[in-house]
Design an enzyme around this catalytic site. Structure first.
Site, PDB file in Angstrom:
ATOM      1  CB  THR A  12      50.274  54.923 -16.874  1.00  0.00           C
ATOM      2  OG1 THR A  12      49.814  53.571 -16.861  1.00  0.00           O
ATOM      3  CG2 THR A  12      50.042  55.534 -15.503  1.00  0.00           C
ATOM      4  CB  SER A  53      51.795  50.457 -24.362  1.00  0.00           C
ATOM      5  OG  SER A  53      52.204  49.835 -23.164  1.00  0.00           O
ATOM      6  CB  THR A  86      55.593  51.716 -18.566  1.00  0.00           C
ATOM      7  OG1 THR A  86      54.472  51.186 -17.838  1.00  0.00           O
ATOM      8  CG2 THR A  86      55.788  53.172 -18.228  1.00  0.00           C
ATOM      9  CG  ASP A  87      51.833  47.636 -19.411  1.00  0.00           C
ATOM     10  OD1 ASP A  87      52.448  48.043 -18.410  1.00  0.00           O
ATOM     11  OD2 ASP A  87      50.626  47.336 -19.396  1.00  0.00           O
TER      12      ASP A  87
HETATM   13  N1  ASP Z   1      49.079  49.897 -18.888  1.00  0.00           N
HETATM   14  C1  ASP Z   1      49.883  51.067 -19.125  1.00  0.00           C
HETATM   15  C2  ASP Z   1      50.356  51.082 -20.553  1.00  0.00           C
HETATM   16  O1  ASP Z   1      51.368  50.482 -20.853  1.00  0.00           O
HETATM   17  C3  ASP Z   1      50.997  51.093 -18.198  1.00  0.00           C
HETATM   18  C4  ASP Z   1      51.815  52.337 -18.262  1.00  0.00           C
HETATM   19  O2  ASP Z   1      51.745  53.136 -19.169  1.00  0.00           O
HETATM   20  O3  ASP Z   1      52.599  52.499 -17.319  1.00  0.00           O
HETATM   21  O4  ASP Z   1      49.742  51.708 -21.346  1.00  0.00           O
END
Ligand code: ASP
Length: 343
Positions: A12, A53, A86-87
């Site tokens: 993100t 991710s 973050t995932d």
């Molecule tokens: N969907 C995103 C990822 O993990 C979420 C994030 O980065 O917060 O790439």
């Protein structure tokens, strides 16, 4: 403070609107341009990839691990920041941590709000990660996660909020430091097992699957994964690590075939423990499952992956997995935040 290398992988923090939703597409330089670089730090960017991710593979994580080691081969580098979605950040960070034998910090960060969001959290998180990576007091702590004003040890830290800014915590532990007023305030030293060597470049990539137990579950999915060639399994059991006699029998049969089985729980915090029989952790352990302490599913899977990459031999894999999941000694809180960062 010194030189920090930012390895950019997407997430993100690097995401823009694609017409129907957000997705990572920005390069590391664009991400870095959003953040204030702490005084005294010079930054070099390595663009590894730009993906969300949830799409990462073991091959990608190995590429990240090797890039970290290549960057640290330069003695002029003082620390690394990895920008990451973050995932699955908890998986990549733990993977790098299990193979990290260098005092210099590797600090993962990301964002809950996309690159161009007004008042997004990415710029602050990246600033804090750069500060943490460039801070001498953070050496020797292994891989860290800087997010929302706190610094966590990679081990045990998971994503605990889908949307809120305080996305990461160790539900069974506490942060190792806080970032406040431009300083990193150390709270405690994280405990880590002895790090593993880098996996062999040509090591075949093992299939490692995760199956969750629930009311009315039978061993069908567990057995299907084993039949599909899984070399490692993570059983996400109920409570302190419990399932059914049928699942325990499936675990025992899989272990007898040389499959590495790790036992964790779907409960958010606390360790798994051998308390119950009739399909409980007592029987699962007796059948050869390795209890994973307070590691949750994603990190238990990474421990199984690293153990599987360490050797083709089932006994050796089990020995390595036991070493990786051994409960770290309780972290001593430092008496005060007196060990705050010095440049
Ligand atoms: N969907 C995103 C990822 O993990 C979420 C994030 O980065 O917060 O790439």
């Amino acid at each position: 403070m010194g030189q920090v290398v930012v390895i950019s992988t997407g997430g993100t923090i690097a995401s823009r609107w694609q017409g129907s939703g957000f997705a990572a597409d920005a390069r590391g330089g664009d991400v870095l341009a959003t953040a204030a670089v702490p005084a005294g730090i010079s930054v070099r960017v390595v663009d590894l990839m730009s993906v969300n991710s949830a799409r990462l593979t073991t091959r990608d994580q190995l590429a990240l691990l090797r890039t970290v080691h290549e960057v640290l081969a330069d003695p002029g580098v003082d620390g690394i920041v990895v920008t990451h979605g973050t995932d699955t950040l908890e998986e990549s960070a733990f993977f790098v941590d299990l193979h990290h034998h260098d005092p210099r910090p590797v600090v993962f960060t990301g964002a809950q709000l996309p690159l161009e969001a007004a008042d997004g959290d990415g710029p602050r998180n990246l600033h804090d990660a750069l500060l943490t990576a460039g801070t001498a007091a953070m050496r020797g702590m292994g891989v860290l996660v800087a997010f929302d004003g706190q610094v966590h040890a990679a081990r045990g830290t998971i994503k605990v909020q889908t949307l809120a800014a305080d996305a990461f915590a160790d539900p069974s532990g506490s942060p190792v430091a806080d970032v406040k007023d431009g300083r990193v305030l150390v709270r405690r030293q994280p405990e880590r097992p002895a790090p593993l060597p880098l996996p062999q470049a040509d090591a075949p990539l093992p299939r490692i699957d995760v199956v969750m137990h629930h009311c009315d579950a039978d061993p069908l999915l567990f057995n299907a994964a084993v039949e599909a060639g899984a070399q490692g399994m993570v059983l996400v059991a109920t409570g302190a690590g419990n399932a059914t006699p049928e699942v325990a029998a499936a675990v025992e049969a899989a272990v007898a075939r040389g499959v590495l089985v790790a036992l964790t729980t779907r409960v958010p915090s606390g360790p798994v423990a051998e308390i119950y029989t009739q399909g409980g952790a007592v029987d699962l352990a007796a059948g050869g499952a390795v209890l994973t302490g307070t590691l949750r599913a994603g990190q238990a899977r990474i421990a199984v992956l690293s153990a599987a990459l360490a050797s083709p031999d089932a006994d050796e894999r089990t020995r390595v997995l036991r070493q990786l999941v051994a409960a770290p000694a309780p972290a001593a809180e430092t008496a005060s935040a007196s060990a705050h960062a010095s440049a």
